[in-house]
Design a protein around this motif. Sequence first.
Motif, PDB file in Angstrom:
ATOM      1  N   LEU A 309      68.973  -8.905  15.327  1.00  0.00           N
ATOM      2  CA  LEU A 309      69.427  -8.451  14.179  1.00  0.00           C
ATOM      3  C   LEU A 309      68.638  -9.089  12.847  1.00  0.00           C
ATOM      4  N   ARG A 316      61.679  -5.739   8.155  1.00  0.00           N
ATOM      5  CA  ARG A 316      62.016  -4.366   8.090  1.00  0.00           C
ATOM      6  C   ARG A 316      60.783  -3.720   7.571  1.00  0.00           C
TER       7      ARG A 316
ATOM      8  N   LEU B 131      74.055  -4.864   5.816  1.00  0.00           N
ATOM      9  CA  LEU B 131      72.872  -4.805   6.234  1.00  0.00           C
ATOM     10  C   LEU B 131      72.184  -3.448   5.977  1.00  0.00           C
ATOM     11  N   TRP B 135      69.327  -3.762   3.331  1.00  0.00           N
ATOM     12  CA  TRP B 135      68.241  -3.840   3.847  1.00  0.00           C
ATOM     13  C   TRP B 135      67.964  -2.545   4.760  1.00  0.00           C
ATOM     14  N   VAL B 137      69.130  -1.173   7.560  1.00  0.00           N
ATOM     15  CA  VAL B 137      69.067  -1.621   8.773  1.00  0.00           C
ATOM     16  C   VAL B 137      70.053  -0.436   9.252  1.00  0.00           C
ATOM     17  N   HIS B 138      69.621   0.310  10.476  1.00  0.00           N
ATOM     18  CA  HIS B 138      70.353   1.387  10.907  1.00  0.00           C
ATOM     19  C   HIS B 138      71.701   0.883  11.631  1.00  0.00           C
ATOM     20  N   VAL B 140      73.662   2.282  13.677  1.00  0.00           N
ATOM     21  CA  VAL B 140      73.630   2.449  15.290  1.00  0.00           C
ATOM     22  C   VAL B 140      72.900   1.326  16.032  1.00  0.00           C
ATOM     23  N   LEU B 141      71.737   0.612  15.440  1.00  0.00           N
ATOM     24  CA  LEU B 141      71.164  -0.668  15.861  1.00  0.00           C
ATOM     25  C   LEU B 141      72.091  -1.645  15.701  1.00  0.00           C
ATOM     26  N   ALA B 142      72.669  -1.946  14.360  1.00  0.00           N
ATOM     27  CA  ALA B 142      73.408  -3.108  14.159  1.00  0.00           C
ATOM     28  C   ALA B 142      74.455  -3.306  14.923  1.00  0.00           C
ATOM     29  N   MET B 145      74.102  -4.002  18.752  1.00  0.00           N
ATOM     30  CA  MET B 145      73.948  -5.386  18.965  1.00  0.00           C
ATOM     31  C   MET B 145      75.303  -6.323  18.564  1.00  0.00           C
ATOM     32  N   LEU B 146      75.969  -5.803  17.690  1.00  0.00           N
ATOM     33  CA  LEU B 146      77.345  -6.638  17.568  1.00  0.00           C
ATOM     34  C   LEU B 146      77.970  -6.303  18.633  1.00  0.00           C
TER      35      LEU B 146
END
Lengths: 332, 363
Positions: A309, A316, B131, B135, B137-138, B140-142, B145-146
Amino acid sequence: MTNLLRMNAARSGVLVFIVLLALAPGLYFGFEHAVSLFLIGIAAMAPIALGAAGEVIVERCGMFNIGIEGMMLVSALFSTWVATVSGSLGWAIIAGGVSGGLLGLAFGVLATRGRFNQLLLGLGLNTAAVGLVTFVLFFGFGTLGFYRIPPNLRMPKVMTQYGPLSYMSCLAVVLSVGVYFILAQTRFGLRAKGVGFNPFVTDTLGIDVYRLRTVAAAVGGMFAGLAGTYLSLDWVGLISPTLVQGRGFIALACVKFGGLDPILTLEGALLFGLLSSMSLWMQNLPGTAVLMRQGGSYLFLMLPYLAVLVILVAFRQQTQLAKGIGTPYRRA
Amino acid sequence: MVRIRMWRYGFYSVVASTGLSLAIMILVPWIFGYDPREVIGAGFGYALLSRRGLYSVIANATPLLATSAAWIVGVRTGVFNIGVEGAVQVAAIAALTCGAFVKLPSGFHHVVVCASALGAGALWMLPVAYLKRKWNVHEVLATIMLNWVGLFAVGATVSTFLRDSQWPMFSVQILPSARVLPLFGGSNVTILSPLSLLICLAVYFVFWHTRLGMHLRATGYDMSTARNLGIRTVKMQSMAFMSAGALAGFAGFVLTSGMPPMWRITDSAEILTNWGYLGIAVSVLSRNHPLVTPFGAFFIAMLLAAARGLQIYLKLPPEITQVVVGLIIFINAAPAFAGIVQKALLAVSGPSTSSREEGDRGE
């Protein structure tokens, strides 16, 4: 030109970060221990790098496959089955790659010609794969939890004085670099980028968008299949429904991190591998013994995922290299 | 042209998926040498004809309603919030902490425990929203991970401050003052089951009958147009993340305070896993419509209970449900499947109704 310079700067920056990360345990434990940890990091890198290299091709062509996880798992099962039945490691590796490729082909056909929702396809594959593995383990191998691969069927490794190094890890690096050259230097690469950028324009130039995307999905699936084969027959040495442990998703994160650049994606995979080995290293530090006795291992297990993360934020990518990833193309 | 209402469309989709998946559930064991009549008797006989099975179906449907509502809130606002799974787990930790260590009078204690679960779920989604907003941040990815972090957080807390000294793998139990008692003796059906139905109705009401809901749906339908029309799309999506987290939190509350006779969790979080992903299957099955969700939830809950029956009577692994759920998601990913359902519906309805056709908006 500016993009190329930015990409080179990013590659170098990540490489410096990796070197510093690899050297850190050396300052504490000595050089030998640092190299040993680096080799563990390389082993952890391989499945992620393979999955990510395949996904770079898929996303370059404008598709989005979150089913890497399921493809890895099914291929791991299939290669294990072939290895057990035939007793041949070569056939098992081929079977792993081919089964992944066939799943990728099916994904490609359904996503392009069938215009299936790609996210749901991937999600369905991941869910079904877990059930399928449990079911086949029960009926095919007569076990419920996991099946351990006999030692004679596990892949041989190069034994160095610091620890084992897998041939498949080296293959992962070679394939990632190969993907870079294919995308940068060949006609297929150029067409793939074109399809990703704008399928409508590419189609008017006489390039079959559906076929190119299907081929890309099949190649991506084959890479995921090799990653699954590596996990079962090489690194972990068993097959279970929880074998992949989110590595397919981490491969996706590496692709995002690398901004569809195969070299930067490989560096991302190495970074995650190193972070995983670092979490193992930290569990063995003298100061953490008390913490470990009180369930601290879970905290260390979290670290690589939290690190992904942080990395996604820190490195990015601002440039969008393929528009409309995951959007089905319909010929007018 | 015939106007097809989304809820009817979703209902027929559930019916078609039900038929297909029942066939798969009978066919797969048959391939491995099981008599289909035995499979029907052991699986669906247990789930639908025995009292214990029916209780199990209702109890399983309760968290599914909440997690599918959470997914619908996200997807209708244009975000793929796969983090419902992690939010359920973190909410369960919060509910257990408040339920086991805070001493309050019954009733008030229930409210506090429920609020803590809802709050924890919403807060868990805050970084994902931030996020994405800050920024890009997609999600799906975030969220994936969580989800892993959430799973390990359960292990970490159950091995430390939530640990039961007599049963090291188990957490402490929720205090009696915060336990939701079963409605029928020997069952795990509680008052939370009808409450979760009301939650689905509330989601429907907010999304289809309020200005806020219209803004949320407009954001999901076409973000750039919605932004040009003056809707604060980023705020809407952040709100969707937090609301989905709170709904997942309710599922966490159901799985701890509302799960007699356990009222506790294990360090491997067995009781808490998969509800988020199954919730997605329910929503996909229900064409992301909260009014159809109860049918979808009942169907998936029935599959879970049937798998339990197959495990008890035929010693089949219960993971067969996952194969079926995966195939349901597959089937529903196909626009062709939606077309088949639409055509069937047109054939049934006839050409006598009004003139607008609604598609899969917001999906």
